[in-house]
Scaffold this motif. Structure first.
Motif, PDB file in Angstrom:
ATOM      1  N   PRO A   1      90.468  70.494  44.002  1.00  0.00           N
ATOM      2  CA  PRO A   1      91.383  71.627  43.935  1.00  0.00           C
ATOM      3  C   PRO A   1      92.365  71.621  45.102  1.00  0.00           C
ATOM      4  CG  PRO A   1      89.120  72.356  43.627  1.00  0.00           C
ATOM      5  CD  PRO A   1      89.063  70.915  44.024  1.00  0.00           C
ATOM      6  N   GLY A   2      93.604  71.974  44.834  1.00  0.00           N
ATOM      7  CA  GLY A   2      94.590  72.145  45.904  1.00  0.00           C
ATOM      8  C   GLY A   2      95.226  70.881  46.437  1.00  0.00           C
ATOM      9  N   VAL A   3      95.148  69.756  45.717  1.00  0.00           N
ATOM     10  CA  VAL A   3      95.792  68.534  46.213  1.00  0.00           C
ATOM     11  C   VAL A   3      97.180  68.325  45.607  1.00  0.00           C
ATOM     12  CG1 VAL A   3      93.703  67.278  46.819  1.00  0.00           C
ATOM     13  CG2 VAL A   3      94.604  67.112  44.491  1.00  0.00           C
TER      14      VAL A   3
ATOM     15  N   LYS B   1      98.079  68.973  41.983  1.00  0.00           N
ATOM     16  CA  LYS B   1      98.110  68.544  40.586  1.00  0.00           C
ATOM     17  C   LYS B   1      99.044  69.432  39.758  1.00  0.00           C
ATOM     18  CE  LYS B   1      93.665  69.096  40.125  1.00  0.00           C
ATOM     19  NZ  LYS B   1      93.328  69.592  41.462  1.00  0.00           N
ATOM     20  N   THR B   2      98.782  70.727  39.798  1.00  0.00           N
ATOM     21  CA  THR B   2      99.582  71.661  39.008  1.00  0.00           C
ATOM     22  C   THR B   2     101.049  71.598  39.413  1.00  0.00           C
ATOM     23  OG1 THR B   2      97.669  73.099  38.888  1.00  0.00           O
ATOM     24  CG2 THR B   2      99.788  74.076  38.361  1.00  0.00           C
ATOM     25  N   GLU B   3     101.263  71.421  40.709  1.00  0.00           N
ATOM     26  CA  GLU B   3     102.619  71.399  41.241  1.00  0.00           C
ATOM     27  C   GLU B   3     103.468  70.301  40.587  1.00  0.00           C
ATOM     28  OE1 GLU B   3     103.465  73.759  43.216  1.00  0.00           O
ATOM     29  OE2 GLU B   3     105.422  73.104  43.967  1.00  0.00           O
TER      30      GLU B   3
ATOM     31  N   MET C   1     108.087  70.215  54.838  1.00  0.00           N
ATOM     32  CA  MET C   1     108.883  70.668  53.699  1.00  0.00           C
ATOM     33  C   MET C   1     108.641  72.153  53.419  1.00  0.00           C
ATOM     34  SD  MET C   1     110.296  68.963  50.606  1.00  0.00           S
ATOM     35  CE  MET C   1     109.426  67.503  50.379  1.00  0.00           C
ATOM     36  N   LYS C   2     107.362  72.567  53.508  1.00  0.00           N
ATOM     37  CA  LYS C   2     107.024  73.923  53.080  1.00  0.00           C
ATOM     38  C   LYS C   2     107.027  74.949  54.224  1.00  0.00           C
ATOM     39  CE  LYS C   2     106.495  73.084  48.778  1.00  0.00           C
ATOM     40  NZ  LYS C   2     105.423  72.784  47.849  1.00  0.00           N
ATOM     41  N   VAL C   3     106.662  74.505  55.425  1.00  0.00           N
ATOM     42  CA  VAL C   3     106.635  75.438  56.561  1.00  0.00           C
ATOM     43  C   VAL C   3     107.403  74.839  57.737  1.00  0.00           C
ATOM     44  CG1 VAL C   3     105.136  77.032  57.841  1.00  0.00           C
ATOM     45  CG2 VAL C   3     104.259  75.917  55.807  1.00  0.00           C
TER      46      VAL C   3
HETATM   47  N1  LIG Z   1     102.801  66.395  47.441  1.00  0.00           N
HETATM   48  C1  LIG Z   1     103.078  67.692  47.662  1.00  0.00           C
HETATM   49  N2  LIG Z   1     104.300  68.081  48.064  1.00  0.00           N
HETATM   50  C2  LIG Z   1     104.558  69.379  48.284  1.00  0.00           C
HETATM   51  N3  LIG Z   1     103.662  70.380  48.171  1.00  0.00           N
HETATM   52  C3  LIG Z   1     102.435  70.065  47.777  1.00  0.00           C
HETATM   53  C4  LIG Z   1     102.074  68.715  47.509  1.00  0.00           C
HETATM   54  N4  LIG Z   1     100.791  68.677  47.139  1.00  0.00           N
HETATM   55  C5  LIG Z   1     100.358  69.947  47.175  1.00  0.00           C
HETATM   56  N5  LIG Z   1     101.335  70.795  47.558  1.00  0.00           N
HETATM   57  C6  LIG Z   1     101.209  72.251  47.730  1.00  0.00           C
HETATM   58  O1  LIG Z   1      99.833  72.563  47.786  1.00  0.00           O
HETATM   59  C7  LIG Z   1      99.537  73.730  47.064  1.00  0.00           C
HETATM   60  C8  LIG Z   1      98.447  73.501  46.062  1.00  0.00           C
HETATM   61  O2  LIG Z   1      98.898  72.669  45.011  1.00  0.00           O
HETATM   62  P1  LIG Z   1      98.448  72.814  43.508  1.00  0.00           P
HETATM   63  O3  LIG Z   1      99.339  71.966  42.692  1.00  0.00           O
HETATM   64  O4  LIG Z   1      98.349  74.233  43.108  1.00  0.00           O
HETATM   65  O5  LIG Z   1      96.993  72.203  43.587  1.00  0.00           O
HETATM   66  P2  LIG Z   1      95.984  71.835  42.406  1.00  0.00           P
HETATM   67  O6  LIG Z   1      96.649  72.106  41.095  1.00  0.00           O
HETATM   68  O7  LIG Z   1      95.687  70.392  42.616  1.00  0.00           O
HETATM   69  O8  LIG Z   1      94.784  72.678  42.624  1.00  0.00           O
HETATM   70  C9  LIG Z   1     100.822  74.177  46.406  1.00  0.00           C
HETATM   71  O9  LIG Z   1     101.353  75.228  47.182  1.00  0.00           O
HETATM   72  C10 LIG Z   1     101.729  72.979  46.499  1.00  0.00           C
HETATM   73  O10 LIG Z   1     103.039  73.377  46.675  1.00  0.00           O
END
Ligand SMILES: Nc1ncnc2c1ncn2[C@@H]1O[C@H](COP(=O)(O)OP(=O)(O)O)[C@@H](O)[C@H]1O
Ligand SMILES: [Mg+2]
Lengths: 315, 476
Positions: free
Chosen positions: A43-45, A47-49, A206-208
């Motif tokens: 979780p949180g790597v 995938k959904t993004e 990128m994000k913070v």
């Molecule tokens: N390669 C990436 N580049 C930018 N942001 C990322 C990346 N991988 C993860 N994130 C950030 O990490 C957070 C969790 O990602 P998410 O896609 O929800 O995880 P998962 O679906 O794998 O549980 C999101 O806020 C996402 O923007």
């Protein structure tokens, strides 16, 4: 739509997704071979993004089917609009023979489209995100497999509806359960591991960006050390690194210290036992040593000013 | 194949246009399959088409493209990475590895011959008046050759001492002692090799007949299981190190609670009254102006089955049994009313040890202390006889019986007879065999029981989880 591999990689970056070559190649293949992309990982790597970013890259809608145990076709594919059907029956009951009413009632007009039907009936090529597919049970998985094989559905009262456009399909799985061979064979596969320090720094930047490169690098190094050396119930993911960075920014931190780490650790680790493990004196020292870089020791524990050029700490 | 011959074949293949991308991908896919990666023809075709859009000179992208089409799980991705590096490498590197292997092979043959000579010397006296000669497999001889000197000496001593013991059938006895102590040593050494990286000295048999491909397969086999995360899940439970037990325990408790959660949800949904099928109801009641006078229902799910476990805890199963019991104990909360029995020489009921709200470690200790079966030899026939006599009434047409055992038992035919009786009284018998599948072929009892029960390999934790998931959900 016709991006080559490098353009795709750049476009994803531009939309805020940091990707290495392997990841970009796999996404690119899913697009060019027109196959579903199956993304697995903790979780949180990120995938959904991927699906969300593809929606932005191609400027198209992302239709999401969030999976859960017990999800069935009525919620995923379509349902009849019973309220409207009943009203119609009430209106027509005295003027029409019931065989005719029946014919009218099961018309597209009364069909409620759920995500899967919506995605294949859409006039534009959309992104269909089937999120956490490992949560559904096997019969539903088999149904998904069929849908993803021929992109058509048959509705008993209406006949077969074919896809107007084959959507870009992204399936994600946390790996709670192994998916069937059939489904996996249909897909192009990507496993996302926790990022290495450099990738995580790029994501944090990128994000913070307000955290600054130095602090972001320390955060990435600390998280990397925690992931690879401690046996935790729940590993911190990228999402947690981001939350942690934001919390540190809120405290006006520009370097990591034992003090601000202790105050913010609940954002990094959600499990109480995990927090206790990290806050143990010896462990905390090790984390700080890795976060500030090996060189910190030589310099007598003062701040080190090498901007983002710390060695990727060894595990 | 001789080196000269190989060179000839290779040149021939190249001039016939066989050294193409397609040819190499096909060969590589064969290697992956040998390593347990399931690659279909369609996926092979995908891999070839994938390369169409990739710059073939960019090695890392080519690798990523093939990987996306051919490896479909984390485990497979790990195997892919290793095999890829070994297969797509320079000819010089390949030649070097081949040479190395040949030397190792010659050395191994030498060791085996020496071991055979050494052992036969000790047992020679019996050999003379024995109708059947003692035959040791290459694997057993290898084991002997790898044993420390002190171990070898002790073994020879024991054999020597047995000469002075007058027994009825010394040949059979000595054969049994020899076989079982060699098997013990093999496990012992594998276990210790697991962490240290010497596991490569005990290779698996089986070959494609193609030297180059075998080379890759061997190298991956030896390295793969050192990946720390995968090792525990995919390694034979018997060969796990003591230091792995805490990790194993927490992994099992995680996996079993995940599975239990899924099962409870499933039961909850299928319990209760049948749901109204609105679509069919609307349709049916058009004639009444839509007033739902005649209801239509969804098909009801099957009734919840009962599970009954019979677990072998004899010496050869001791380690497995602990893990299997812990796993099932974890499921107990979801399965409810699980009947469980352990057996070796005879059978005992252990249901009450698994009652809810009991601490697993405590239950386990109590069970071991309170039982006479732990670590004995196996008599499945006697055990099933006891089962049928005292607990036969626990079998009903909706009972699913799980047997966990390596099928090493005395009197297998008689046991099979009773198994047949049990099968008539229950829904199904699922046999979880802790012996690796590749050893089934050589074991007559396994083949015998296979015909009576659905048998699944369950030597690793990953296999155990899969087998239980499949069956418990199937009936849920
Ligand atoms: N390669 C990436 N580049 C930018 N942001 C990322 C990346 N991988 C993860 N994130 C950030 O990490 C957070 C969790 O990602 P998410 O896609 O929800 O995880 P998962 O679906 O794998 O549980 C999101 O806020 C996402 O923007
Ligand atoms: Mg997600």
């Amino acid at each position: 739509m016709d991006l080559n591999l490098d353009e795709l990689k750049r476009a994803m970056e531009k939309e805020g997704y940091v990707s290495e070559d392997d990841l970009a190649v796999t996404v690119y293949l899913a697009l060019t071979l027109k196959k579903p992309l199956l993304v697995e990982g903790a979780p949180g790597v990120g995938k959904t993004e991927i699906a969300k970013v593809l929606g932005r890259v191609f400027d198209t809608e992302v239709i999401r089917l969030q999976c859960y145990e017990g999800l069935d076709e009525n919620k995923a594919l379509y349902e009849w609009n019973y309220q409207r059907q009943l009203l119609k029956i009430q209106i027509l009951k005295d003027s029409c023979p019931h065989e005719d009413i029946e014919k009218d009632l099961f018309d597209e007009e009364y069909l409620l489209e759920r995500p899967l039907l919506k995605a294949i009936r859409s006039d534009r090529r959309v992104v269909l995100l089937i999120d956490e597919v490992d949560k559904v049970d096997e019969p539903f998985e088999a149904f998904l497999f069929e849908l993803l094989s021929d992109f058509q559905v048959s509705i008993p009262e209406l006949g077969t509806l074919e896809a107007r456009q084959i959507p870009i399909v992204v399936l994600t799985s946390n790996g709670d359960r192994e998916l069937s061979d059939g489904l996996k064979r249909r897909c192009v596969y990507l496993y996302i591991d926790y990022p290495d320090i450099d990738k995580e720094v790029r994501i944090l930047q990128m994000k913070v960006p307000e955290a600054g490169e130095r602090l972001n690098r320390q955060i990435a190094a600390a998280v990397n050390y925690i992931r690879s050396n401690l046996d935790l119930r729940k590993q911190p993911s990228i999402a947690e690194s981001l939350d942690w960075a934001r919390a540190l920014v809120a405290l006006h931190a520009d370097v990591l210290t034992v003090e601000n780490l202790t105050r913010t650790v609940n954002l990094l680790l959600k499990n109480r036992d995990d927090r206790l493990q990290v806050l143990d004196g010896g462990v905390l020292d090790e984390i700080m040593r890795h976060a500030l870089g090996e060189k910190a020791g030589e310099k007598g524990h003062t701040h080190c000013h090498c901007h983002g050029n710390l060695p990727a700490s060894s595990n | 194949m001789e080196p000269g011959e190989t060179a000839c074949v290779v040149t021939e293949a190249e001039s016939a246009g066989l050294n193409t991308i397609e040819y190499n991908i096909t060969r590589f896919v064969q290697i992956l399959r040998r390593l347990g990666v399931r690659v279909s023809l369609a996926e092979t075709v995908d891999a070839v088409s994938a390369l169409a859009g990739i710059d073939l000179l960019d090695k890392s992208r080519v690798r990523a493209a093939l990987k996306a089409c051919l490896a479909k799980s984390r485990r497979e991705a790990g195997i892919f990475d290793q095999a890829y590096g070994l297969f797509f490498t320079t000819p010089e590197e390949k030649a070097r590895r081949r040479q190395q292997y040949r030397e190792a092979r010659a050395e191994r043959d030498r060791l085996i011959n020496t071991a055979e000579r050494e052992l036969m010397e000790v047992v020679e006296e019996w050999q003379r008046d024995l109708p059947e000669k003692i035959v040791l497999t290459e694997q057993q001889l290898e084991t002997f050759s790898l044993m420390p000197e002190s171990g070898k000496e002790r073994m020879k001593e024991i054999l020597d001492r047995m000469k002075s013991n007058p027994v009825n059938n010394p040949g059979e006895l000595i054969n049994r002692v020899l076989q079982s102590s060699l098997n013990y040593w093999r496990y012992y050494m594998m276990k210790n090799a697991a962490g240290g990286g010497k596991a490569g000295t005990l290779p698996e048999e089986g070959s494609t007949g193609d030297e180059e491909m075998d080379e890759v397969i061997r190298s991956v086999d030896a390295h793969f299981y050192h990946h720390p995360g995968d090792r525990i899940l995919h390694r034979d439970m018997e060969s796990l190190d003591d230091s792995d037990i805490p990790r194993m325990t927490s992994l099992i408790s995680h996996m079993s609670s995940q599975l239990a959660l899924g099962i409870s949800r499933r039961y909850k949904r299928s319990a209760g009254t049948a749901a109204v099928d609105i679509r069919r109801t609307v349709r049916r009641n058009i004639r009444y102006g839509g007033v739902p006078i005649e209801l239509r229902y969804r098909a009801r799910r099957r009734k919840r089955p009962r599970f009954l476990l019979i677990c072998d805890v004899s010496a050869s199963m001791a380690r497995h049994a602990r893990f299997v019991l812990q796993f099932i104990y974890g499921l107990n909360s979801a399965l409810g009313g699980l009947e469980s029995f352990i057996f070796s020489e005879d059978l005992e009921r252990t249901t009450e040890f698994f009652s809810k709200n009991r601490n697993f470690a405590r239950s386990m200790t109590d069970m071991i202390n309170g039982s006479r079966q732990w670590g004995k030899s196996t008599n499945l026939h006697e055990s099933l006889k006891t089962f049928l006599r005292h607990y036969g009434d626990k079998l009903t047409p909706d009972t699913v019986v799980f047997i966990v055992s390596d099928a090493r038992t005395v009197a297998p035919e008689a046991a099979a007879g009773l198994l047949r009786d049990i099968k008539l009284k229950c829904a199904d018998i699922i046999w979880l065999n802790t012996l690796p599948r590749r050893e089934w072929e050589q074991k007559a009892p396994v083949k015998l029981f296979c015909g009576l029960a659905d048998m699944y390999e369950c030597s690793t934790l990953s296999q155990l989880e899969k087998a239980l998931r499949r069956h418990v959900f199937k009936y849920a």
